[in-house]
Design a protein around this motif. Structure first.
Motif, PDB file in Angstrom:
ATOM      1  N   THR A  95       0.818  -1.206   0.000  1.00 44.01           N
ATOM      2  CA  THR A  95       0.000   0.000   0.000  1.00 44.01           C
ATOM      3  C   THR A  95       0.857   1.264   0.000  1.00 44.01           C
ATOM      4  OG1 THR A  95      -0.129  -0.085   2.422  1.00 44.01           O
ATOM      5  CG2 THR A  95      -1.910  -1.146   1.196  1.00 44.01           C
ATOM      6  N   THR A  96       2.112   1.160   0.456  1.00 41.26           N
ATOM      7  CA  THR A  96       2.945   2.361   0.557  1.00 41.26           C
ATOM      8  C   THR A  96       3.373   2.894  -0.802  1.00 41.26           C
ATOM      9  OG1 THR A  96       4.888   0.938   0.867  1.00 41.26           O
ATOM     10  CG2 THR A  96       3.824   1.808   2.848  1.00 41.26           C
ATOM     11  N   ASP A  97       3.578   1.996  -1.788  1.00 42.25           N
ATOM     12  CA  ASP A  97       4.025   2.478  -3.098  1.00 42.25           C
ATOM     13  C   ASP A  97       3.233   1.903  -4.269  1.00 42.25           C
ATOM     14  OD1 ASP A  97       4.980  -0.114  -3.289  1.00 42.25           O
ATOM     15  OD2 ASP A  97       7.095   0.427  -3.234  1.00 42.25           O
ATOM     16  N   GLY A  98       2.266   1.005  -3.993  1.00 40.11           N
ATOM     17  CA  GLY A  98       1.442   0.456  -5.056  1.00 40.11           C
ATOM     18  C   GLY A  98       2.172  -0.526  -5.959  1.00 40.11           C
ATOM     19  N   LYS A  99       3.308  -1.035  -5.524  1.00 42.57           N
ATOM     20  CA  LYS A  99       4.090  -1.961  -6.333  1.00 42.57           C
ATOM     21  C   LYS A  99       4.162  -3.326  -5.645  1.00 42.57           C
ATOM     22  CE  LYS A  99       6.813   1.916  -8.088  1.00 42.57           C
ATOM     23  NZ  LYS A  99       8.157   2.546  -8.186  1.00 42.57           N
ATOM     24  N   TRP A 100       4.646  -4.319  -6.383  1.00 45.34           N
ATOM     25  CA  TRP A 100       4.568  -5.707  -5.954  1.00 45.34           C
ATOM     26  C   TRP A 100       5.911  -6.228  -5.445  1.00 45.34           C
ATOM     27  CZ3 TRP A 100      -0.111  -8.433  -6.236  1.00 45.34           C
ATOM     28  CH2 TRP A 100      -1.151  -7.751  -6.887  1.00 45.34           C
ATOM     29  N   THR A 101       5.838  -7.232  -4.565  1.00 48.21           N
ATOM     30  CA  THR A 101       7.043  -7.799  -3.969  1.00 48.21           C
ATOM     31  C   THR A 101       6.767  -9.189  -3.424  1.00 48.21           C
ATOM     32  OG1 THR A 101       8.730  -7.479  -2.249  1.00 48.21           O
ATOM     33  CG2 THR A 101       6.506  -6.784  -1.723  1.00 48.21           C
ATOM     34  N   LEU A 102       7.814  -9.952  -3.190  1.00 45.30           N
ATOM     35  CA  LEU A 102       7.680 -11.150  -2.372  1.00 45.30           C
ATOM     36  C   LEU A 102       7.231 -10.734  -0.977  1.00 45.30           C
ATOM     37  CD1 LEU A 102      11.009 -13.004  -3.284  1.00 45.30           C
ATOM     38  CD2 LEU A 102       8.726 -13.563  -4.127  1.00 45.30           C
ATOM     39  N   PRO A 103       6.314 -11.480  -0.359  1.00 45.31           N
ATOM     40  CA  PRO A 103       5.879 -11.101   0.995  1.00 45.31           C
ATOM     41  C   PRO A 103       7.047 -11.144   1.977  1.00 45.31           C
ATOM     42  CG  PRO A 103       5.075 -13.290   0.404  1.00 45.31           C
ATOM     43  CD  PRO A 103       5.653 -12.686  -0.843  1.00 45.31           C
ATOM     44  N   GLY A 104       7.030 -10.227   2.925  1.00 41.85           N
ATOM     45  CA  GLY A 104       8.090 -10.183   3.928  1.00 41.85           C
ATOM     46  C   GLY A 104       8.193  -8.827   4.573  1.00 41.85           C
ATOM     47  N   GLY A 105       9.274  -8.627   5.323  1.00 41.43           N
ATOM     48  CA  GLY A 105       9.493  -7.359   6.007  1.00 41.43           C
ATOM     49  C   GLY A 105      10.566  -7.508   7.065  1.00 41.43           C
ATOM     50  N   TRP A 106      10.674  -6.517   7.940  1.00 36.30           N
ATOM     51  CA  TRP A 106      11.673  -6.574   9.004  1.00 36.30           C
ATOM     52  C   TRP A 106      11.363  -7.713   9.965  1.00 36.30           C
ATOM     53  CZ3 TRP A 106      15.302  -4.162   6.976  1.00 36.30           C
ATOM     54  CH2 TRP A 106      15.244  -2.838   6.541  1.00 36.30           C
ATOM     55  N   LEU A 180       6.404 -15.896 -14.206  1.00 40.53           N
ATOM     56  CA  LEU A 180       7.729 -15.292 -14.097  1.00 40.53           C
ATOM     57  C   LEU A 180       8.070 -14.444 -15.318  1.00 40.53           C
ATOM     58  CD1 LEU A 180       9.748 -18.266 -12.586  1.00 40.53           C
ATOM     59  CD2 LEU A 180       8.726 -16.327 -11.401  1.00 40.53           C
ATOM     60  N   SER A 181       7.416 -14.709 -16.431  1.00 42.69           N
ATOM     61  CA  SER A 181       7.668 -13.929 -17.644  1.00 42.69           C
ATOM     62  C   SER A 181       6.786 -12.697 -17.735  1.00 42.69           C
ATOM     63  CB  SER A 181       7.455 -14.803 -18.886  1.00 42.69           C
ATOM     64  OG  SER A 181       6.111 -15.251 -18.955  1.00 42.69           O
ATOM     65  N   GLU A 182       5.864 -12.535 -16.804  1.00 43.58           N
ATOM     66  CA  GLU A 182       4.940 -11.400 -16.831  1.00 43.58           C
ATOM     67  C   GLU A 182       4.796 -10.797 -15.433  1.00 43.58           C
ATOM     68  OE1 GLU A 182       1.324 -12.889 -18.484  1.00 43.58           O
ATOM     69  OE2 GLU A 182       2.105 -12.976 -20.525  1.00 43.58           O
ATOM     70  N   LEU A 183       5.913 -10.444 -14.838  1.00 46.90           N
ATOM     71  CA  LEU A 183       5.880  -9.850 -13.508  1.00 46.90           C
ATOM     72  C   LEU A 183       5.324  -8.432 -13.574  1.00 46.90           C
ATOM     73  CD1 LEU A 183       9.346 -10.968 -12.086  1.00 46.90           C
ATOM     74  CD2 LEU A 183       7.102 -11.955 -11.572  1.00 46.90           C
ATOM     75  N   PRO A 184       4.584  -8.008 -12.551  1.00 43.60           N
ATOM     76  CA  PRO A 184       4.108  -6.625 -12.498  1.00 43.60           C
ATOM     77  C   PRO A 184       5.238  -5.685 -12.095  1.00 43.60           C
ATOM     78  CG  PRO A 184       3.519  -7.751 -10.489  1.00 43.60           C
ATOM     79  CD  PRO A 184       4.178  -8.781 -11.373  1.00 43.60           C
ATOM     80  N   GLU A 185       4.949  -4.387 -11.991  1.00 39.00           N
ATOM     81  CA  GLU A 185       5.959  -3.436 -11.537  1.00 39.00           C
ATOM     82  C   GLU A 185       6.344  -3.773 -10.096  1.00 39.00           C
ATOM     83  OE1 GLU A 185       6.822   1.384 -11.280  1.00 39.00           O
ATOM     84  OE2 GLU A 185       4.784   0.647 -11.620  1.00 39.00           O
ATOM     85  N   LEU A 186       7.624  -3.964  -9.877  1.00 40.46           N
ATOM     86  CA  LEU A 186       8.092  -4.429  -8.579  1.00 40.46           C
ATOM     87  C   LEU A 186       8.529  -3.284  -7.674  1.00 40.46           C
ATOM     88  CD1 LEU A 186      10.260  -7.496  -9.690  1.00 40.46           C
ATOM     89  CD2 LEU A 186       7.946  -7.541  -8.722  1.00 40.46           C
ATOM     90  N   SER A 187       8.351  -3.491  -6.384  1.00 44.20           N
ATOM     91  CA  SER A 187       8.868  -2.588  -5.360  1.00 44.20           C
ATOM     92  C   SER A 187      10.324  -2.987  -5.124  1.00 44.20           C
ATOM     93  CB  SER A 187       8.050  -2.717  -4.076  1.00 44.20           C
ATOM     94  OG  SER A 187       8.525  -1.847  -3.080  1.00 44.20           O
ATOM     95  N   THR A 188      11.228  -2.411  -5.897  1.00 41.18           N
ATOM     96  CA  THR A 188      12.602  -2.905  -5.953  1.00 41.18           C
ATOM     97  C   THR A 188      13.395  -2.652  -4.672  1.00 41.18           C
ATOM     98  OG1 THR A 188      13.276  -0.866  -7.073  1.00 41.18           O
ATOM     99  CG2 THR A 188      12.727  -2.771  -8.459  1.00 41.18           C
ATOM    100  N   SER A 191      12.157  -6.403  -3.342  1.00 44.34           N
ATOM    101  CA  SER A 191      12.530  -7.577  -4.142  1.00 44.34           C
ATOM    102  C   SER A 191      12.788  -7.131  -5.573  1.00 44.34           C
ATOM    103  CB  SER A 191      11.405  -8.625  -4.146  1.00 44.34           C
ATOM    104  OG  SER A 191      11.015  -8.995  -2.855  1.00 44.34           O
ATOM    105  N   THR A 192      13.726  -7.779  -6.233  1.00 42.49           N
ATOM    106  CA  THR A 192      14.006  -7.478  -7.630  1.00 42.49           C
ATOM    107  C   THR A 192      13.645  -8.675  -8.500  1.00 42.49           C
ATOM    108  OG1 THR A 192      16.282  -8.326  -7.618  1.00 42.49           O
ATOM    109  CG2 THR A 192      15.947  -6.033  -6.890  1.00 42.49           C
ATOM    110  N   ALA A 193      13.488  -8.426  -9.801  1.00 43.93           N
ATOM    111  CA  ALA A 193      13.176  -9.506 -10.738  1.00 43.93           C
ATOM    112  C   ALA A 193      14.287 -10.554 -10.748  1.00 43.93           C
ATOM    113  CB  ALA A 193      12.957  -8.933 -12.135  1.00 43.93           C
ATOM    114  N   LYS A 194      15.525 -10.112 -10.642  1.00 42.19           N
ATOM    115  CA  LYS A 194      16.657 -11.047 -10.633  1.00 42.19           C
ATOM    116  C   LYS A 194      16.587 -11.950  -9.402  1.00 42.19           C
ATOM    117  CE  LYS A 194      20.575  -9.478 -12.028  1.00 42.19           C
ATOM    118  NZ  LYS A 194      21.900  -8.766 -12.108  1.00 42.19           N
ATOM    119  N   GLN A 195      16.212 -11.395  -8.264  1.00 40.94           N
ATOM    120  CA  GLN A 195      16.106 -12.209  -7.056  1.00 40.94           C
ATOM    121  C   GLN A 195      14.969 -13.220  -7.164  1.00 40.94           C
ATOM    122  OE1 GLN A 195      15.762  -8.946  -4.322  1.00 40.94           O
ATOM    123  NE2 GLN A 195      17.965  -8.902  -3.873  1.00 40.94           N
TER     124      GLN A 195
END
Length: 213
Positions: A95-106, A180-188, A191-195
């Motif tokens: 919700t903070t940036d509207g981008k996608w990531t693997l779930p996780g956090g501190w 994996l070939s159609e990832l959305p905009e990532l919260s880099t 997480s990054t596409a390479k990761q």
């Protein structure tokens, strides 16, 4: 708990300023001499003023974000859970940036690494999961993430869903599996596409040893 205090700074001097802040924090923790404590406080003022010159945040805001805790300064730990189903990866939209990531956090105090990532997955996706493999322990600075105030290590786990169902949370407003070939905009910053691609290789090769920097 997601990495919500995202103070990104575009500066070539970030590593030096971060080191000054860490040394000052540790110095204030160990020294009883008031003259030395005054010098450490002055170094903090200088470091945050330099950072503020290249950041949208004020020096006061940078100081308050850095000094949420005292004691000896150490890297923060970010945990990420990689879950794959039918060659698709589970992502959440922050919700903070509207981008996608693997779930996780501190990681929270008193949590083991595996419990921390399992808890993050449940909180952010609604699924219960089990961490089955530590795939990588990365230094955030070395993996094409945007510059960040804190030095952090990122622990990536391969996980498997054990129950639950998809739902959003106060931190996430989307939970979906993506090709994996159609990832959305990532919260880099997270997480990054390479990761993600590398975690898929670990998912397919469970006997691989964990990677580390």
């Amino acid at each position: 708990m997601s990495t919500s205090s995202n103070v990104y700074i575009m500066t070539t001097n970030l590593d030096l300023a971060r080191r000054l802040l860490a040394l000052s924090q540790s110095g204030l923790h160990f020294t009883p001499q008031e003259y030395d404590r005054e010098r450490y406080r002055e170094i903090i003022d200088i470091a945050t003023t330099l950072l503020a010159a290249e950041s949208p945040e004020s020096a006061e805001k940078l100081r308050s974000v850095w000094f949420v805790e005292d004691g000896y300064a150490t890297p923060k730990i970010d945990v990420r859970g990689a879950i794959f189903r039918d060659d698709r990866v589970l992502l959440v939209r922050e919700t903070t940036d509207g981008k996608w990531t693997l779930p996780g956090g501190w990681a929270d105090v008193n949590d083991s690494p595996s419990h921390a990532v399992e808890k993050e997955i449940e909180q952010e996706t609604g699924f219960t999961a089990r961490a089955v493999k530590l795939a990588a322990l990365y230094d955030r600075n070395l993996h094409e993430h945007p510059p960040y105030l804190f030095h952090a290590w990122k622990a990536f786990f391969i996980c498997e869903i054990t129950g639950g169902e998809a739902r959003t949370s106060h931190e996430t407003d989307g939970v979906e599996f993506f090709s994996l070939s159609e990832l959305p905009e990532l919260s880099t910053g997270r997480s990054t596409a390479k990761q993600i691609a590398r975690m898929y290789e670990h998912h397919l090769n469970r006997t691989w040893e964990a990677e580390f920097d």
